[in-house]
Enzyme design. Structure first.
Site, mmCIF file in Angstrom:
data_model
loop_
_atom_site.group_PDB
_atom_site.id
_atom_site.type_symbol
_atom_site.label_atom_id
_atom_site.label_comp_id
_atom_site.label_asym_id
_atom_site.label_seq_id
_atom_site.Cartn_x
_atom_site.Cartn_y
_atom_site.Cartn_z
ATOM 1 N N THR A 53 0.899 -1.153 0.000
ATOM 2 C CA THR A 53 0.000 0.000 0.000
ATOM 3 C C THR A 53 0.939 1.204 0.000
ATOM 4 O O THR A 53 1.513 1.545 1.029
ATOM 5 C CB THR A 53 -0.914 0.009 1.239
ATOM 6 O OG1 THR A 53 -1.686 -1.191 1.245
ATOM 7 C CG2 THR A 53 -1.852 1.199 1.223
ATOM 8 N N PRO A 54 1.160 1.814 -1.176
ATOM 9 C CA PRO A 54 2.273 2.751 -1.366
ATOM 10 C C PRO A 54 2.059 4.162 -0.804
ATOM 11 O O PRO A 54 1.932 5.136 -1.543
ATOM 12 C CB PRO A 54 2.429 2.778 -2.886
ATOM 13 C CG PRO A 54 1.041 2.537 -3.395
ATOM 14 C CD PRO A 54 0.420 1.585 -2.408
ATOM 15 N N CYS A 55 2.067 4.260 0.512
ATOM 16 C CA CYS A 55 1.929 5.574 1.156
ATOM 17 C C CYS A 55 3.053 6.529 0.761
ATOM 18 O O CYS A 55 2.907 7.737 0.909
ATOM 19 C CB CYS A 55 1.890 5.421 2.672
ATOM 20 S SG CYS A 55 0.334 4.777 3.271
ATOM 21 N N HIS A 56 4.153 5.990 0.264
ATOM 22 C CA HIS A 56 5.253 6.856 -0.163
ATOM 23 C C HIS A 56 4.842 7.738 -1.340
ATOM 24 O O HIS A 56 5.484 8.736 -1.609
ATOM 25 C CB HIS A 56 6.494 6.025 -0.521
ATOM 26 C CG HIS A 56 6.300 5.085 -1.655
ATOM 27 N ND1 HIS A 56 5.771 3.821 -1.469
ATOM 28 C CD2 HIS A 56 6.529 5.224 -2.989
ATOM 29 C CE1 HIS A 56 5.714 3.211 -2.647
ATOM 30 N NE2 HIS A 56 6.153 4.044 -3.573
#
Length: 104
Positions: A53-56
């Protein structure tokens, strides 16, 4: 146990394609909670599925990197974004307007 709001934030984040970014406020607006920008940031910080889950890929609306609770902290976030082809200069995303992904 995650809240329904946190789960909705994480589901929205999964829609951001590699090489694109969105903002905390964009996610809040997408979820129909335009005043929940900080809550979006809190949900990102509690993301248990980094990096799938690419919060970046979530940044501030003024193009700053923002915080990152994943591996390496903010420097780790910068490295991941650079690997995805994002250029960062002086802590800001270069050409940020071209990289913003509008959630649908």
């Amino acid at each position: 146990m995650p809240t329904p709001f946190q789960q909705s934030v994480w589901n929205a984040i999964k829609k951001i394609p590699k090489g694109k970014l969105t903002t905390y406020s964009e996610i809040a607006n997408y979820l129909g909670k335009p005043k929940a920008t900080r809550a979006v940031g809190t949900a990102c910080g509690k993301n248990p599925n980094v990096p799938s889950t690419p919060c970046h890929r979530v940044i501030t609306k003024n193009g700053l990197i923002g915080n990152y609770s994943g591996p390496g902290g903010t420097q780790g976030k910068i490295k991941i974004l650079q690997k995805e082809g994002i250029t960062i200069e002086n802590g800001r995303i270069k050409n940020v307007e071209e990289l913003i992904y509008k959630l649908k």
